[in-house]
Design a protein around this motif. Structure first.
Motif, PDB file in Angstrom:
ATOM      1  N   VAL A   1       0.672  -1.300   0.018  1.00  0.00           N
ATOM      2  CA  VAL A   1       0.085  -0.024   0.035  1.00  0.00           C
ATOM      3  C   VAL A   1       0.860   1.292  -0.015  1.00  0.00           C
ATOM      4  O   VAL A   1       1.706   1.243   0.994  1.00  0.00           O
ATOM      5  CB  VAL A   1      -0.824  -0.025   1.302  1.00  0.00           C
ATOM      6  CG1 VAL A   1      -1.665   1.503   1.373  1.00  0.00           C
ATOM      7  CG2 VAL A   1      -1.821  -1.307   1.138  1.00  0.00           C
ATOM      8  N   VAL A   2       0.642   2.143  -1.023  1.00  0.00           N
ATOM      9  CA  VAL A   2       1.492   3.529  -1.300  1.00  0.00           C
ATOM     10  C   VAL A   2       0.721   4.503  -1.038  1.00  0.00           C
ATOM     11  O   VAL A   2      -0.466   4.490  -1.245  1.00  0.00           O
ATOM     12  CB  VAL A   2       2.369   3.412  -2.476  1.00  0.00           C
ATOM     13  CG1 VAL A   2       3.372   2.075  -2.528  1.00  0.00           C
ATOM     14  CG2 VAL A   2       1.080   3.281  -3.738  1.00  0.00           C
ATOM     15  N   SER A   3       1.148   5.771  -1.063  1.00  0.00           N
ATOM     16  CA  SER A   3       0.309   7.005  -0.947  1.00  0.00           C
ATOM     17  C   SER A   3      -0.125   7.727  -2.479  1.00  0.00           C
ATOM     18  O   SER A   3      -1.128   8.180  -2.704  1.00  0.00           O
ATOM     19  CB  SER A   3       1.208   8.063  -0.297  1.00  0.00           C
ATOM     20  OG  SER A   3       1.631   7.591   1.149  1.00  0.00           O
ATOM     21  N   THR A   4       0.763   7.482  -3.368  1.00  0.00           N
ATOM     22  CA  THR A   4       0.680   8.070  -4.683  1.00  0.00           C
ATOM     23  C   THR A   4       0.716   7.085  -5.979  1.00  0.00           C
ATOM     24  O   THR A   4       1.248   5.910  -5.756  1.00  0.00           O
ATOM     25  CB  THR A   4       1.920   9.227  -4.864  1.00  0.00           C
ATOM     26  OG1 THR A   4       3.203   8.476  -5.096  1.00  0.00           O
ATOM     27  CG2 THR A   4       2.009  10.172  -3.468  1.00  0.00           C
ATOM     28  N   ASP A   5       0.139   7.492  -6.944  1.00  0.00           N
ATOM     29  CA  ASP A   5       0.228   7.120  -8.146  1.00  0.00           C
ATOM     30  C   ASP A   5       1.490   6.549  -8.730  1.00  0.00           C
ATOM     31  O   ASP A   5       1.959   5.588  -9.250  1.00  0.00           O
ATOM     32  CB  ASP A   5      -0.609   7.500  -9.193  1.00  0.00           C
ATOM     33  CG  ASP A   5      -2.105   7.615  -8.973  1.00  0.00           C
ATOM     34  OD1 ASP A   5      -2.795   6.628  -8.276  1.00  0.00           O
ATOM     35  OD2 ASP A   5      -2.796   8.609  -9.282  1.00  0.00           O
ATOM     36  N   GLU A   6       2.461   7.644  -8.582  1.00  0.00           N
ATOM     37  CA  GLU A   6       3.829   7.368  -8.923  1.00  0.00           C
ATOM     38  C   GLU A   6       4.577   6.205  -8.275  1.00  0.00           C
ATOM     39  O   GLU A   6       5.194   5.457  -8.887  1.00  0.00           O
ATOM     40  CB  GLU A   6       4.402   8.728  -8.591  1.00  0.00           C
ATOM     41  CG  GLU A   6       4.201   9.799  -9.529  1.00  0.00           C
ATOM     42  CD  GLU A   6       2.858  10.721  -9.046  1.00  0.00           C
ATOM     43  OE1 GLU A   6       2.402  11.465  -9.748  1.00  0.00           O
ATOM     44  OE2 GLU A   6       2.586  10.395  -7.948  1.00  0.00           O
ATOM     45  N   ALA A   7       4.366   6.206  -6.863  1.00  0.00           N
ATOM     46  CA  ALA A   7       4.880   5.103  -6.111  1.00  0.00           C
ATOM     47  C   ALA A   7       4.202   3.942  -6.610  1.00  0.00           C
ATOM     48  O   ALA A   7       4.926   2.885  -6.775  1.00  0.00           O
ATOM     49  CB  ALA A   7       4.780   5.506  -4.736  1.00  0.00           C
ATOM     50  N   LYS A   8       3.169   3.806  -6.752  1.00  0.00           N
ATOM     51  CA  LYS A   8       2.282   2.554  -7.161  1.00  0.00           C
ATOM     52  C   LYS A   8       3.092   2.124  -8.720  1.00  0.00           C
ATOM     53  O   LYS A   8       3.180   1.014  -8.998  1.00  0.00           O
ATOM     54  CB  LYS A   8       0.714   2.702  -7.473  1.00  0.00           C
ATOM     55  CG  LYS A   8       0.193   1.673  -7.936  1.00  0.00           C
ATOM     56  CD  LYS A   8      -1.436   2.069  -8.055  1.00  0.00           C
ATOM     57  CE  LYS A   8      -2.144   0.927  -8.831  1.00  0.00           C
ATOM     58  NZ  LYS A   8      -3.509   1.032  -9.153  1.00  0.00           N
TER      59      LYS A   8
END
Length: 956
Positions: free
Chosen positions: A178-185
């Motif tokens: 689970v991540v915070s941003t679309d970029e991290a995803k």
């Protein structure tokens, strides 16, 4: 590898190259690391792990979230844990795995988040697991394979998720990152298939609208604007710069007189410091952060402004709205900063200024954030129906925090708890989120709770495990072979009025040869408080009793603190006694230490003891003992001052409290009686004597207390103020400082010497506990007491340091065995850190409680006229001290008045009939503006064009 090693669960040994910082030098080292195959995965139903008893995960959650329609656990990356750590406590979020390397990284960079995670893990109420990925075969990743810490942590998370996915394959359970941003995803999806954002995860839960809305606000990004601050340096650049001496690492401290100025302290005892001026140079550092700073060229060095700057005052005196203040008033640079358009001109000190420009620096990186949960007041929104606004922390060193919340309008004006999430380079404020609503502003119970929470006081009642450690009642002393019977002595205690936790008692007998037998008898707390018990663990965490107005939060349960360990009059009690033979000059001929049993003849107040001493007709043994003690104490005090001990001063008041309502009824300044000094001198002598004994016996493990010598720069306010009055203060040594303070006497104004001593108190460093083997003996000095060796022995009911010292001394004299933890240097250092932290927090909480009750006393009064004294004079205002309330406040000159004289030094204000330590008249009243209450102080005499903006009393 040997067979027995393999059988133990260790699969292999590897060598990892590492480095550490030693006296600010980067030193390489090689670390042995053992990988294991027997560490648990955390799943309760796992049949493969050999240690299932530590497991907690029970995923039965295939219907929880549509983005993960299968049994799963979640693993957050570091940005998500940092920003959404509170979600781990939410009932809807469960079955999460915390991996070791990420928790350890947060422990260094964001310790308050790591502490929260640790607390949640240990709570036992959630299905959470801690994966030791850096110690497990199959999850270990060598940090040498990566160029940056970010890349290393990213890969370690992928490897850990992949290992668990394979490990749980037969159970059809999958880890979800689970991540915070679309970029991290997108970045994680390149190497692992089950990745989602926290927003997607919560949105797909269906009926969790409130939680989804809260996540939406936490995820909401401000429109990116131009950078206000420089970006922080990369860790590799920081490491190289520290190793080369280009940068310095230290603790960041905001000036209490100017929130746009700070210092970064470093070196032994933080004796060295660099000055920082201006918002950009401070570069988003907050109070207590460990930062990296770069020294500016000498032609850019400068001095602190001779002005007072307070956030509340700046906001109140600005005519712009709160929203405009965000973009205008808060970003205004100090006048001295603006003046440095021509660097060389700014570097020149004023002609009449004997102080040279200070080494001036700028923050280039933050190594360790000291962010915590902050108590304070939620200010009105930027817009009438807005969902965002500013939070005003109780701690004035903390900047305003921008908070967005869907229910913002409902919490405006309430006392709340807020945490900082981040501080982007394009934001004037750090961004945070609401954690807890404490109560309504103005509600006494809510404000008292805020004082406790803000200062991290452990105020909850003692739990059942602690209470189970108490002795059964009725308790009676039992004969013990090592305990000396001193019940025949005429012992008495002398304490403040109303004291129930009586730690100490004394006796004095004059011998036939003219010498004196003097005893200090201290409550034998360690007889009841045994190492390793639940009660001892709780006491070690509390470390000190906390004294508030009308309330005491004990370190030990009441049965001990106010009964069995309290040396009450007429009661037989166990004690730890120091008995000296003293000559007429109070020199120690011999000192003995005993576990003892005593029976105090009387529990006296300072006032009652003084009356008995002064009553010439009183010839009873207690009165004679008290006279002997007073006689000897005066000689002890004189010797201390000859050796260079300091006599300082502080403002001390006490409140008479209504026991039913807790409302203050009256305020009184504490009066000093000779009996107070009498008790103090013998407590000091006992502490010094015990320090020598335990250090002789345990030179590596002695628990001692030291008072570091203050850096010369810290005396600048004292030297300036004295110089303005025609006195010279020499802070070269403790002796020269004490002598020059003694000479700074104005016969026409007796308050001058007291005020100078109060200023000297503020120049001091904090005294701290330490373990003897952690530094060289030349650093042991207690500067204020001029004692080469010192400890705390005399208050074990209310200080855990004294408990530790009692254990050392008992072992030294053969009265008890020493518990193994007292020979564990790592534990001792950790405990000394806890004690230093708790001691400081208890002091702050006590002061905050006094300020709160000052508010309650002044509330309802209208323009009460009182006597005050000028403490400090600056270009734009004065600081005054009001003895009746022990309160300090700032009165600013009006803008036009200040503008006309902005280039004058404060000593020139003599022509305005204003001078340091002058007696003035002020009016005091309570005002409320923009939901914040403050004490308004107006200058009545002499007449000067000025306005009040309180700075010392907290704006809740």
């Amino acid at each position: 590898m040997e067979l027995n090693v393999i059988d133990s669960g260790i699969s292999r040994r590897i060598l990892v190259h590492d480095w550490f910082l030693d006296d600010d030098n980067i030193v390489p080292r090689v670390v042995e690391q053992y990988l294991r195959t027997d560490l648990p995965c955390g799943l309760k139903d796992c049949k493969s792990c050999t240690l299932p008893k530590y497991s907690a995960l029970e995923p039965r959650n295939e219907a929880l979230a549509k983005v993960a329609p299968f049994k799963h656990t979640i693993i957050m990356d570091i940005p998500t844990m940092t920003r959404f750590v509170d979600l781990l406590e939410d009932d809807h979020i469960d079955n999460a795995v915390i991996i070791q390397t990420h928790w350890e990284h947060l422990s260094t960079t964001n310790p308050q988040i790591a502490r929260k995670i640790d607390k949640i893990l240990k709570g036992g109420e959630k299905h959470l697991a801690f994966l030791m990925n850096d110690m497990m075969e199959g999850t270990f990743v060598n940090p040498e394979d990566f160029e940056s810490k970010e890349e290393e942590l990213h890969h370690k998370l992928i490897v850990a998720a992949g290992f668990l996915k394979k490990h749980w394959e037969s159970l059809d359970i999958k880890p979800v990152i689970v991540v915070s941003t679309d970029e991290a995803k997108e970045a994680f999806l390149k190497d692992y298939e089950f990745v989602t954002t926290v927003g997607e995860y919560v949105d797909s839960m269906g009926d969790k609208a409130d939680l989804a809305l809260r996540i939406q606000y936490l995820l909401k990004q401000e429109d990116t604007g131009p950078s206000i601050y420089p970006e922080y340096l990369q860790l590799n650049d920081v490491d190289q710069g520290l190793a080369a001496g280009k940068y310095q690492k230290g603790a960041f401290r905001v000036s209490p007189e100017n929130y746009l100025e700070a210092t970064v302290s470093f070196g032994v005892d933080y004796a060295e410091s660099w000055f920082i001026q201006g918002r950009v140079s401070m570069n988003r550092a907050c109070q207590g952060d460990i930062v990296v700073v770069e020294l500016l060229p000498k032609d850019q060095w400068t001095l602190p402004e001779k002005v007072l700057r307070m956030r509340e005052a700046d906001e109140e005196m600005e005519e712009e709205s709160a929203y405009m203040a965000e973009t205008a008033a808060e970003t205004a640079e100090p006048a001295s900063k603006k003046a440095k358009k021509t660097p060389k001109a700014a570097a020149k000190p004023a002609a009449d200024d004997e102080f040279q420009p200070l080494p001036t620096a700028r923050v280039v990186a933050v190594l360790k954030r000291n962010w915590r949960d902050y108590c304070g007041l939620m200010l009105p929104s930027f817009q009438a129906d807005g969902t965002d606004g500013l939070f005003s922390a109780f701690d004035k060193s903390i900047p305003r925090i921008r908070v967005e919340d869907p229910l913002y309008q409902e919490i405006v004006g309430k006392i709340v708890v807020v945490a900082i999430d981040d501080w982007p380079v394009d934001s004037h404020y750090p961004r945070g989120h609401l954690i807890q609503i404490i109560g309504n502003n103005g509600d006494q119970a809510a404000e008292e709770k805020m004082v406790l929470m803000e200062h991290d006081i452990r105020y909850e009642p003692f739990n059942a495990n602690v209470l189970a450690c108490l002795p059964k009642m009725p308790w009676v002393p039992n004969p013990e072979s090592f305990r000396k019977d001193l019940t025949h002595l005429d012992i008495c205690s002398v304490d403040p009025e109303g004291c129930t936790d009586i730690d100490d008692a004394l006796h004095c007998v004059k011998n036939a040869d003219g010498t004196y037998e003097v005893g200090v008898h201290i409550a034998d707390v360690t007889h009841f408080l045994r190492p390793g018990t639940a009660m001892d663990n709780e006491a070690s965490l509390r470390s000190t009793s906390v004294y508030l107005c009308g309330r005491r939060i004990d370190m030990l349960p009441d049965l001990l603190s106010s009964n069995l360990c309290s040396l009450r009059g007429g009661e037989v009690r166990y004690a730890f006694s120091v008995v000296w033979q003293l000559n007429e000059d109070s020199d120690v001929i011999k000192a003995e230490f005993h576990k003892s049993v005593i029976k105090s003849r009387a529990a006296l107040t300072y006032q009652k003891a003084q009356e008995m001493i002064d009553d010439k007709k009183a010839k009873d043994s207690i009165s004679e003992s008290l006279r002997g003690l007073l006689h000897l104490s005066k000689k002890l005090k004189a010797k201390r001052f000859r050796d260079g001990a300091l006599s300082l001063a502080s403002s001390e008041i006490r409140f008479d409290i209504d026991p039913d309502t807790g409302t203050p009824l009256a305020v009184q300044e504490k009066k000093h009686l000779p009996t107070m000094s009498m008790v103090e001198e013998f407590m000091l002598l006992a502490n010094v004597s015990v320090a020598k004994r335990i250090y002789e016996e345990y030179p590596d493990f002695a628990v001692l207390r030291r008072h570091p010598i203050p850096p010369k720069e810290q005396y600048e306010p004292l030297v300036r103020a004295a110089d303005a009055l025609g006195f010279k203060i020499d802070p070269s040594t403790g002796k020269t400082l004490a002598d020059s303070l003694d000479k700074a006497v104005d016969p026409s104004n007796p308050v001058v010497n007291r005020m100078l001593r109060m200023l000297a108190t503020r120049c001091m460093t904090q005294a701290v506990y330490f373990i003897s083997s952690t530094m060289t003996p030349d650093k042991f000095l207690h500067f204020g007491l001029a004692a080469p060796l010192y400890t705390h022995f005399t208050s074990p009911i209310r200080r855990y340091a004294d408990v530790m010292v009692h254990r050392l001394l008992a072992s030294a004299i053969g009265a008890d065995e020493l518990h193994k933890e007292m020979l564990n240097k790592i534990w001792l250092i950790k405990q000394s850190d806890i004690m230093n932290y708790r001691h400081k927090k208890a002091q702050y909480a006590s002061r905050a409680s006094i300020l709160l009750h000052t508010y309650l006393m002044i509330k309802g009064l209208e323009n009460e006229v009182l006597e005050a004294f000028i403490v400090n004079i600056r270009k734009n205002g004065i600081q005054v001290q009001i003895p009746k309330y022990g309160l300090e406040s700032i009165i600013f000159f009006t803008k036009s008045f200040s503008k006309e004289r902005r280039n004058e030094d404060f000593v020139d204000y003599a022509k305005l009939n204003i001078r340091p330590f002058q007696k003035v008249k002020v009016s005091v009243s309570m005002v409320e503006k923009n939901l914040r209450r403050r004490v308004e102080v107006k200058l009545i005499e002499p007449k000067v064009d000025c306005v009040s903006a309180d700075a010392d009393v907290a704006a809740y």
